[in-house]
Design an enzyme around this catalytic site. Structure first.
Site, mmCIF file in Angstrom:
data_model
loop_
_atom_site.group_PDB
_atom_site.id
_atom_site.type_symbol
_atom_site.label_atom_id
_atom_site.label_comp_id
_atom_site.label_asym_id
_atom_site.label_seq_id
_atom_site.Cartn_x
_atom_site.Cartn_y
_atom_site.Cartn_z
ATOM 1 N N TYR A 166 31.384 12.659 -2.341
ATOM 2 C CA TYR A 166 30.866 11.383 -2.850
ATOM 3 C C TYR A 166 31.912 10.712 -3.757
ATOM 4 C CZ TYR A 166 27.851 8.280 -5.618
ATOM 5 O OH TYR A 166 27.295 7.186 -6.255
ATOM 6 N N LYS A 170 33.922 7.197 -3.154
ATOM 7 C CA LYS A 170 33.795 6.059 -4.076
ATOM 8 C C LYS A 170 35.176 5.660 -4.619
ATOM 9 C CE LYS A 170 29.330 5.141 -4.168
ATOM 10 N NZ LYS A 170 28.775 3.848 -3.762
HETATM 11 N N1 LIG Z 1 21.448 6.443 -8.749
HETATM 12 C C1 LIG Z 1 22.532 6.697 -9.468
HETATM 13 O O1 LIG Z 1 22.484 7.391 -10.508
HETATM 14 C C2 LIG Z 1 23.852 6.130 -9.064
HETATM 15 C C3 LIG Z 1 24.964 6.400 -9.873
HETATM 16 C C4 LIG Z 1 26.198 5.873 -9.528
HETATM 17 C C5 LIG Z 1 26.311 5.076 -8.405
HETATM 18 N N2 LIG Z 1 25.217 4.823 -7.631
HETATM 19 C C6 LIG Z 1 25.388 3.954 -6.462
HETATM 20 O O2 LIG Z 1 24.397 2.936 -6.467
HETATM 21 C C7 LIG Z 1 24.068 2.590 -5.125
HETATM 22 C C8 LIG Z 1 22.578 2.731 -4.888
HETATM 23 O O3 LIG Z 1 22.207 4.037 -5.286
HETATM 24 P P1 LIG Z 1 20.702 4.542 -5.202
HETATM 25 O O4 LIG Z 1 20.570 5.607 -6.215
HETATM 26 O O5 LIG Z 1 19.772 3.392 -5.200
HETATM 27 O O6 LIG Z 1 20.747 5.225 -3.752
HETATM 28 P P2 LIG Z 1 19.563 5.637 -2.774
HETATM 29 O O7 LIG Z 1 18.250 5.576 -3.471
HETATM 30 O O8 LIG Z 1 20.007 6.909 -2.162
HETATM 31 O O9 LIG Z 1 19.594 4.488 -1.677
HETATM 32 C C9 LIG Z 1 20.674 4.380 -0.824
HETATM 33 C C10 LIG Z 1 20.493 3.148 0.005
HETATM 34 O O10 LIG Z 1 21.595 3.052 0.925
HETATM 35 C C11 LIG Z 1 21.056 2.886 2.236
HETATM 36 N N3 LIG Z 1 21.964 3.418 3.249
HETATM 37 C C12 LIG Z 1 22.423 4.678 3.390
HETATM 38 N N4 LIG Z 1 23.212 4.755 4.472
HETATM 39 C C13 LIG Z 1 23.246 3.510 5.010
HETATM 40 C C14 LIG Z 1 23.869 2.934 6.140
HETATM 41 N N5 LIG Z 1 24.632 3.663 6.960
HETATM 42 N N6 LIG Z 1 23.694 1.622 6.400
HETATM 43 C C15 LIG Z 1 22.912 0.872 5.594
HETATM 44 N N7 LIG Z 1 22.267 1.352 4.529
HETATM 45 C C16 LIG Z 1 22.444 2.659 4.244
HETATM 46 C C17 LIG Z 1 19.724 3.616 2.199
HETATM 47 O O11 LIG Z 1 18.913 3.156 3.285
HETATM 48 P P3 LIG Z 1 17.767 4.080 3.967
HETATM 49 O O12 LIG Z 1 16.522 3.838 3.165
HETATM 50 O O13 LIG Z 1 17.681 3.558 5.353
HETATM 51 O O14 LIG Z 1 18.219 5.501 3.899
HETATM 52 C C18 LIG Z 1 19.220 3.169 0.847
HETATM 53 O O15 LIG Z 1 18.692 1.866 0.904
HETATM 54 C C19 LIG Z 1 24.908 3.504 -4.221
HETATM 55 O O16 LIG Z 1 26.091 2.831 -3.870
HETATM 56 C C20 LIG Z 1 25.210 4.678 -5.141
HETATM 57 O O17 LIG Z 1 26.378 5.355 -4.769
HETATM 58 C C21 LIG Z 1 23.992 5.330 -7.922
#
Ligand SMILES: NC(=O)c1ccc[n+]([C@@H]2O[C@H](COP(=O)([O-])OP(=O)(O)OC[C@H]3O[C@@H](n4cnc5c(N)ncnc54)[C@H](OP(=O)(O)O)[C@@H]3O)[C@@H](O)[C@H]2O)c1
Length: 269
Positions: A166, A170
């Site tokens: 991951y 990133k």
């Molecule tokens: N949560 C954290 O603490 C955190 C920290 C640092 C960075 N981030 C970043 O913030 C962003 C959102 O994180 P989150 O926690 O909300 O993640 P999440 O709940 O795991 O959601 C991921 C999203 O990406 C979609 N996705 C995955 N593969 C895809 C693909 N091939 N094409 C289109 N959509 C796809 C998923 O769709 P489906 O529903 O279809 O699976 C879902 O809507 C990400 O970029 C993550 O790396 C999050």
């Protein structure tokens, strides 16, 4: 009417972008998702009557993305803000160090390739396909939701060993953001990577006790880095902070190609 396109809008931070941006009906808000009917039903239930359009868009499907661009072009002449939020956050590699993951070489390779394919290649195709619409937008801002887990100094200083695929993906995407910026800054397009902080989107929901123990160790390191850190923030807090950073981000203020946090600086937590 300001227009926003957000990928990965089905849940977590992406859905929160839909919620906050659509609070103003003057905004045109487009969510790209893999499962359109499910997200449409969720929007109808949780955000009825909002100016939200859900379009199918798996960022690993180039032809599908082309169709998504054509769908967006029917709604608006230009895209002001493109928010690349979708990502694979692999549970398989989230808890162990790279040397331990490497004991399962096939699984590690699969995880690395999948993370790279979605988190880097998918976004590069997304940007290139949406660029003509972004060029015609007024704001011309392309935002990648990245992660402080990709900050090499942070990793090295605090020995943040887990989630290597991951973090590597990133970090690769941060370089891609800088490359797009290097080419298109002259056209007035701002490319920026913003980390959302540690956000409670349910990633640890299916973790075993052993995995949770590893997560606790990592969070203890986070607390050493940021003594005031007291756990994940909500998607609402994160997105509100990110939107503030997006509003103030400007090529003229030195943000072109930058990698910043939801505070707009290098403080990740
Ligand atoms: N949560 C954290 O603490 C955190 C920290 C640092 C960075 N981030 C970043 O913030 C962003 C959102 O994180 P989150 O926690 O909300 O993640 P999440 O709940 O795991 O959601 C991921 C999203 O990406 C979609 N996705 C995955 N593969 C895809 C693909 N091939 N094409 C289109 N959509 C796809 C998923 O769709 P489906 O529903 O279809 O699976 C879902 O809507 C990400 O970029 C993550 O790396 C999050």
């Amino acid at each position: 009417m300001p227009s926003y396109v957000i990928t990965g809008a089905s849940r977590g931070i992406g859905f929160e972008f839909l919620r906050q941006l659509s609070a103003d009906n003057a905004n045109l808000v487009v969510g790209l998702v893999r499962d359109k009917p499910t997200t449409e039903a969720k929007v109808a239930k949780e955000l009825p009557g909002r100016n939200i359009h859900i379009i199918e868009g798996d960022i690993t499907d180039y032809d599908g993305l082309k169709k998504a661009v054509a769908e967006v072009a029917k709604l608006t002449d230009g895209v002001d803000y493109l928010i690349a939020n979708a990502a694979v956050v692999s549970p398989w590699s989230a808890y162990d160090g790279i040397g331990d993951l490497a004991q399962s070489p096939k699984e590690l390779e699969k995880d690395l390739v999948e993370s790279f394919k979605v988190n880097v290649v998918g976004n590069i195709h997304l940007f290139s396909l949406f660029l003509p619409l972004v060029m015609k937008g007024n704001a011309k801002k392309v935002i990648t939701i990245t992660s402080g887990m990709a900050d090499i100094e942070f990793i090295s200083t605090y020995d943040i060993a887990p989630a290597a695929p991951y973090s590597i993906s990133k970090a690769g995407m941060n370089a891609a953001v800088a490359k797009f910026s290097a080419q298109y800054k002259k056209d007035g397009i701002l490319f920026i990577g913003i980390s959302p902080g540690m956000v409670d989107t349910g990633h640890y929901g299916n973790a075993t006790e052993e995995q949770l123990a590893e997560a606790v160790k990592m969070v203890q390191k986070f607390s050493t880095y940021a003594p005031f850190f007291n756990g994940p923030i909500t998607p609402e807090e994160s997105v509100s902070a990110i939107l503030d950073v997006i509003t103030h981000a400007d090529i003229k203020k030195g943000h072109a190609g930058a990698f910043v946090s939801h505070y707009g600086n290098k403080q990740w937590l």
